[in-house]
Design a protein around this motif. Structure first.
Motif, PDB file in Angstrom:
ATOM      1  N   TYR A 218      13.146 120.464  45.675  1.00  0.00           N
ATOM      2  CA  TYR A 218      12.278 119.289  45.581  1.00  0.00           C
ATOM      3  C   TYR A 218      11.050 119.595  44.746  1.00  0.00           C
ATOM      4  CZ  TYR A 218      15.151 117.217  49.215  1.00  0.00           C
ATOM      5  OH  TYR A 218      16.194 116.707  49.917  1.00  0.00           O
TER       6      TYR A 218
ATOM      7  N   GLY B  89      11.877 115.514  49.871  1.00  0.00           N
ATOM      8  CA  GLY B  89      12.579 114.641  48.935  1.00  0.00           C
ATOM      9  C   GLY B  89      12.787 113.295  49.618  1.00  0.00           C
TER      10      GLY B  89
ATOM     11  N   ASP C  13      12.393 110.014  51.447  1.00  0.00           N
ATOM     12  CA  ASP C  13      11.320 109.609  52.357  1.00  0.00           C
ATOM     13  C   ASP C  13      11.078 110.748  53.349  1.00  0.00           C
ATOM     14  OD1 ASP C  13       9.778 107.074  53.548  1.00  0.00           O
ATOM     15  OD2 ASP C  13      10.531 108.342  55.169  1.00  0.00           O
TER      16      ASP C  13
ATOM     17  N   VAL D 131      12.713 110.445  56.907  1.00  0.00           N
ATOM     18  CA  VAL D 131      14.156 110.258  57.053  1.00  0.00           C
ATOM     19  C   VAL D 131      14.824 111.619  56.926  1.00  0.00           C
ATOM     20  CG1 VAL D 131      16.206 109.159  56.063  1.00  0.00           C
ATOM     21  CG2 VAL D 131      14.054 107.913  56.134  1.00  0.00           C
ATOM     22  N   TYR D 132      15.310 112.157  58.009  1.00  0.00           N
ATOM     23  CA  TYR D 132      15.915 113.496  58.055  1.00  0.00           C
ATOM     24  C   TYR D 132      15.066 114.498  57.271  1.00  0.00           C
ATOM     25  CZ  TYR D 132      19.978 110.543  59.084  1.00  0.00           C
ATOM     26  OH  TYR D 132      20.814 109.603  59.592  1.00  0.00           O
TER      27      TYR D 132
ATOM     28  N   SER E 287      13.995 106.480  49.761  1.00  0.00           N
ATOM     29  CA  SER E 287      15.000 107.322  50.396  1.00  0.00           C
ATOM     30  C   SER E 287      16.317 107.267  49.609  1.00  0.00           C
ATOM     31  CB  SER E 287      15.215 106.827  51.831  1.00  0.00           C
ATOM     32  OG  SER E 287      16.017 107.738  52.521  1.00  0.00           O
TER      33      SER E 287
ATOM     34  N   TYR F  55      24.466 110.503  55.153  1.00  0.00           N
ATOM     35  CA  TYR F  55      23.643 111.538  54.528  1.00  0.00           C
ATOM     36  C   TYR F  55      24.287 112.886  54.843  1.00  0.00           C
ATOM     37  CZ  TYR F  55      19.444 108.690  53.455  1.00  0.00           C
ATOM     38  OH  TYR F  55      18.547 107.789  52.943  1.00  0.00           O
ATOM     39  N   ASN F  56      23.920 113.905  54.113  1.00  0.00           N
ATOM     40  CA  ASN F  56      24.438 115.271  54.313  1.00  0.00           C
ATOM     41  C   ASN F  56      25.956 115.271  54.508  1.00  0.00           C
ATOM     42  OD1 ASN F  56      21.814 116.663  54.462  1.00  0.00           O
ATOM     43  ND2 ASN F  56      21.551 115.418  56.283  1.00  0.00           N
ATOM     44  N   PRO F  57      26.699 114.672  53.571  1.00  0.00           N
ATOM     45  CA  PRO F  57      28.127 114.492  53.812  1.00  0.00           C
ATOM     46  C   PRO F  57      28.931 115.796  53.755  1.00  0.00           C
ATOM     47  CG  PRO F  57      27.574 113.767  51.611  1.00  0.00           C
ATOM     48  CD  PRO F  57      26.281 114.095  52.274  1.00  0.00           C
TER      49      PRO F  57
ATOM     50  N   VAL G  43      27.419 108.109  45.586  1.00  0.00           N
ATOM     51  CA  VAL G  43      26.386 108.340  44.569  1.00  0.00           C
ATOM     52  C   VAL G  43      25.901 109.776  44.678  1.00  0.00           C
ATOM     53  CG1 VAL G  43      24.177 107.586  43.630  1.00  0.00           C
ATOM     54  CG2 VAL G  43      25.686 105.931  44.744  1.00  0.00           C
TER      55      VAL G  43
ATOM     56  N   GLY H 256      23.462 112.719  43.162  1.00  0.00           N
ATOM     57  CA  GLY H 256      22.249 112.978  42.361  1.00  0.00           C
ATOM     58  C   GLY H 256      21.607 111.697  41.850  1.00  0.00           C
TER      59      GLY H 256
ATOM     60  N   ARG I  23      18.725 111.307  39.198  1.00  0.00           N
ATOM     61  CA  ARG I  23      18.512 112.647  38.618  1.00  0.00           C
ATOM     62  C   ARG I  23      19.324 112.745  37.331  1.00  0.00           C
ATOM     63  NH1 ARG I  23      19.036 116.310  44.084  1.00  0.00           N
ATOM     64  NH2 ARG I  23      17.493 115.127  45.265  1.00  0.00           N
TER      65      ARG I  23
ATOM     66  N   THR J  82      24.964 114.172  47.606  1.00  0.00           N
ATOM     67  CA  THR J  82      25.640 112.878  47.552  1.00  0.00           C
ATOM     68  C   THR J  82      25.313 112.031  48.770  1.00  0.00           C
ATOM     69  OG1 THR J  82      27.470 114.011  46.471  1.00  0.00           O
ATOM     70  CG2 THR J  82      27.924 111.806  47.305  1.00  0.00           C
ATOM     71  N   THR J  83      25.202 110.720  48.527  1.00  0.00           N
ATOM     72  CA  THR J  83      25.105 109.764  49.627  1.00  0.00           C
ATOM     73  C   THR J  83      26.340 108.857  49.550  1.00  0.00           C
ATOM     74  OG1 THR J  83      22.719 109.838  49.657  1.00  0.00           O
ATOM     75  CG2 THR J  83      23.719 107.879  50.602  1.00  0.00           C
TER      76      THR J  83
HETATM   77  N1  SAH Z   1      14.511 112.658  53.192  1.00  0.00           N
HETATM   78  C1  SAH Z   1      15.660 112.472  52.350  1.00  0.00           C
HETATM   79  C2  SAH Z   1      16.945 112.869  53.021  1.00  0.00           C
HETATM   80  C3  SAH Z   1      17.073 114.314  53.326  1.00  0.00           C
HETATM   81  S1  SAH Z   1      18.664 114.750  53.937  1.00  0.00           S
HETATM   82  C4  SAH Z   1      15.699 111.016  51.912  1.00  0.00           C
HETATM   83  O1  SAH Z   1      14.988 110.183  52.474  1.00  0.00           O
HETATM   84  O2  SAH Z   1      16.440 110.734  50.965  1.00  0.00           O
HETATM   85  C5  SAH Z   1      19.461 115.282  52.455  1.00  0.00           C
HETATM   86  C6  SAH Z   1      20.539 114.320  52.068  1.00  0.00           C
HETATM   87  O3  SAH Z   1      19.990 113.178  51.432  1.00  0.00           O
HETATM   88  C7  SAH Z   1      21.511 114.864  51.050  1.00  0.00           C
HETATM   89  O4  SAH Z   1      22.525 115.665  51.649  1.00  0.00           O
HETATM   90  C8  SAH Z   1      22.087 113.607  50.470  1.00  0.00           C
HETATM   91  O5  SAH Z   1      23.049 113.042  51.358  1.00  0.00           O
HETATM   92  C9  SAH Z   1      20.881 112.696  50.468  1.00  0.00           C
HETATM   93  N2  SAH Z   1      20.216 112.682  49.151  1.00  0.00           N
HETATM   94  C10 SAH Z   1      18.976 113.151  48.890  1.00  0.00           C
HETATM   95  N3  SAH Z   1      18.651 112.937  47.597  1.00  0.00           N
HETATM   96  C11 SAH Z   1      19.701 112.319  47.034  1.00  0.00           C
HETATM   97  C12 SAH Z   1      19.986 111.844  45.721  1.00  0.00           C
HETATM   98  N4  SAH Z   1      19.093 111.951  44.736  1.00  0.00           N
HETATM   99  N5  SAH Z   1      21.180 111.252  45.500  1.00  0.00           N
HETATM  100  C13 SAH Z   1      22.077 111.116  46.484  1.00  0.00           C
HETATM  101  N6  SAH Z   1      21.866 111.557  47.732  1.00  0.00           N
HETATM  102  C14 SAH Z   1      20.709 112.162  48.016  1.00  0.00           C
END
Ligand code: SAH
Length: 626
Positions: A401, A444, A446, A449-450, A491, A540-542, A571, A573, A576, A598-599
């Motif tokens: 980050y 990174g 929000d 959020v995790y 986020s 998230y965190n797949p 999606v 990155g 990015r 990836t999300t």
């Molecule tokens: N606080 C972060 C989340 C942290 S958990 C937020 O609000 O986005 C980390 C997870 O977020 C990653 O494993 C992925 O699933 C997702 N993530 C973070 N950045 C991303 C991005 N640029 N593109 C896609 N997924 C992302």
């Protein structure tokens, strides 16, 4: 919490003409917390009293006449910046250093592509600003009326002669010249009230002073905040008596009261009204210790009377030593009426003691910003996040980050640790904030959020109750000792949804597949419930190295409730450089490359695919003809 409450100054932008108004609007969009106001002397006075930074878009003469009756001194005057109507010049008019006008003028000039006009001598000569350097090194300026005199000598000589007390580990800038004796110095850094002890020496004539004959005229004292006072007192002792006892002990031992950074006592005195009144008035932190802790300290003077009354063999001396961390006793206990006082010196800036000497003013009160930096690129970082980072002395974060925002981190102290060391990171942030620093904890997306926001509060909460030896839920004066502001970020789910079209138009559930902190059974249960309730599901965190199979298991669970044709967006990155967007379906999603960046968004039963976009209808088509 508002911007101002968190120590960030609001900016009031005053205009007169239409051009001025237009310029104000441009500035407001980039200055978080800014307010546009039509110019009037009354409005200026009101903002001055609110301690806002003031930006005027008008002739300098108007501004000078308006602020003349309000100006007080450089310690308290706010930043005053004047911009001409065409936005060519941005003048830092008053409050250049401590008010922040020079910084603000430079920043505003950058925004409107104008030229900053800075006239403070140290800046134009490329010299270190004494007042800012002192503030940043936790040194309290004692006789600020001497700053202009010493500053002039510094500019004329091109160097500042500085005498720091032995044992003070201070790194001096190149243009500060370390001298061997106090008498040779323009600036003396010491916790001794009078650097010459009992025999004040004759003042010489400024630059012409020679070591043999005299000392430099008009010496500025900077006070390191490294003294801790241990206090024992009888019940019901008034605050005034305690203050008088402490003040006279300092005076008798030639110690500067401004160097006092915290007070310490035994836990049973934590709520003693006189003691609480004293520390509040002085803006000091009160540290308390249990009898067993006090009894573990070696080399103190024991007292039977104290032992009988408190269970501790002594209070003032061991409490001072414990609060001083690795410190040593400077003044043994002194009995003064109902009060016993001992003084210890910290050999190192130990974290616990750094909070709250009022004289260092709010500017030195530590605080934490937990900042969300969004999904990746700088244009998705909010102006408020940018401002918080700019404002911070220290940045605490995790490698990836930080890399994404490295352009903002030049000339910042950066503490970076690995991803799994987030507890350490938070502890470090709290520790630094306690020593009066402004710390930005970076997450990174929000931060809530995790990410780091919750953890910062948890660490702070347990640190505070540990320090007070009291129940954890008890707040100090209704607020946390260190102010924390969470600055939201975009986020991953917002970023991913925007790339996919509009998949989150209806109710959705967000689930992390990371079982590092959550049992996997719980994750399965939530997946099942969300799928059964026809929520759109964001994952998230797949996937990570340790758990490649989790995403497949999640897919199987959702397939129990949804058709294989259910639209799925992937999606990688988002926002990015190597961004990838895939729209597929539950039946085929395992063919795609899904990793930790990836999300995944799994549509509900109504989500449709159109032109490689993923759209979840809100229900408009049932109400309106679209
Ligand atoms: N606080 C972060 C989340 C942290 S958990 C937020 O609000 O986005 C980390 C997870 O977020 C990653 O494993 C992925 O699933 C997702 N993530 C973070 N950045 C991303 C991005 N640029 N593109 C896609 N997924 C992302």
């Amino acid at each position: 919490m508002t911007y101002a409450e968190c120590g960030m100054k609001n900016t009031a932008i005053f205009h007169i003409t239409n051009n001025g108004l237009e310029l104000s609007e441009r500035l407001k969009s980039e200055l978080p917390g800014a307010e546009i106001l039509k110019f009037s002397a009354a409005a200026v006075e009101k903002q001055w009293k609110n301690n806002a930074s003031l930006v005027f878009i008008m002739a300098t003469g108007i501004v000078v006449r308006t602020i003349a009756p309000l100006l007080k001194d450089k310690k308290t005057d706010p930043a005053v910046v004047v911009i001409d109507d065409a936005g060519k010049y941005v003048i830092s008019l008053a409050g250049g250093h401590l008010g922040g006008a020079n910084d603000l003028a430079r920043k505003v000039a950058g925004m409107i592509k104008g030229e900053a006009v800075i006239t403070t001598a140290s800046d134009v000569n490329g010299l270190t600003a004494i007042d800012l350097w002192a503030r940043d090194h936790d040194l309290v300026v004692e006789n600020d009326n001497l700053l202009p005199l010493v500053g002039t000598r510094y500019v004329n000589n091109g160097a500042l002669r500085v005498y720091p007390d032995q044992g003070l580990e201070l790194q001096l800038p190149d243009d500060f010249l370390r001298v061997a004796e106090p008498r040779q110095a323009d600036v003396i850094i010491t916790n001794r009230r009078n650097a010459y002890g009992e025999t004040p020496e004759n003042e010489g004539d400024g630059d012409k002073c020679t070591i043999d004959t005299c000392r430099v005229k008009g010496q500025l004292y900077l006070r390191p905040r490294n003294l801790v006072v241990g206090i024992g007192c009888n019940s019901g002792t008034p605050a005034e008596e305690i203050e008088a006892a402490v003040a006279s002990t300092f005076a008798e031992h030639n110690l500067a009261f401004l160097s006092l950074c915290c007070a310490a006592t035994i836990d049973i005195k934590a709520e003693e009204p006189g003691l609480v009144g004293f520390v509040r008035k002085q803006g000091l932190l009160l540290r308390t210790f249990r009898a067993e802790e006090l009894n573990s300290v070696k080399g103190i003077t024991p007292s039977d009377i104290v032992l009988q009354a408190t269970g501790a063999i002594g209070v003032a001396e061991p409490a001072a030593l414990l609060a001083a961390g690795e410190g040593r006793l400077l003044v043994q206990k002194q009995k003064k009426g109902n009060v016993t006082v001992a003084i210890a010196i910290k050999t190192e800036q130990s974290a616990e003691c750094g909070v709250g000497k009022k004289d260092a003013k709010e500017a030195r009160k530590g605080r934490i910003f937990v900042v969300g930096t969004g999904p990746g690129s700088l244009e998705h970082l909010t102006p408020a996040a940018r401002e918080a980072i700019r404002h911070a002395d220290v940045i605490v974060g995790y490698g990836t980050y930080l890399d994404l925002i490295q352009d903002l981190l030049k000339d910042k102290e950066v503490l970076s640790t690995g991803m799994t060391q987030e507890v350490d990171r938070c502890r470090k942030a709290v520790e630094l904030a306690r020593t009066g620093r402004t710390v930005a904890v970076i997450s990174g997306g929000d931060p809530g959020v995790y990410a780091m926001a919750g953890l910062v509060f948890e660490v702070l909460r347990s640190a505070e109750c540990g320090m007070r030896n009291a129940e954890c839920n008890k707040e100090i004066n209704g607020k946390t000792a260190i102010p924390v502001e969470v600055i939201p970020g975009i986020s991953a789910l917002n970023a991913a949804a925007s790339r996919l079209g509009a998949p989150l138009m209806h109710d959705f559930a967000c689930i992390s597949l990371s079982d590092r902190l959550t049992p996997w059974e719980m994750i399965e249960k939530r997946l099942d419930a969300a799928a059964a309730a026809d929520f759109v599901i964001v994952l998230y965190n797949p996937r990570s190295k340790g758990r490649a199979g989790h995403i497949n298991r999640a897919r199987e669970i959702v397939l129990k409730h949804r058709a294989a044709a259910t639209v799925v967006g992937i999606v990688k990155g988002a926002m990015r450089e190597q961004e990838q967007v895939i729209v597929t379906d539950l039946g085929h999603m395992q063919d795609s490359d899904i990793d930790m960046q990836t999300t995944v968004v799994i549509g509900n039963s109504k989500t449709f695919r159109w032109n490689d976009l993923m759209i979840t209808p809100r229900g408009y088509e049932r109400k309106f003809d679209i």
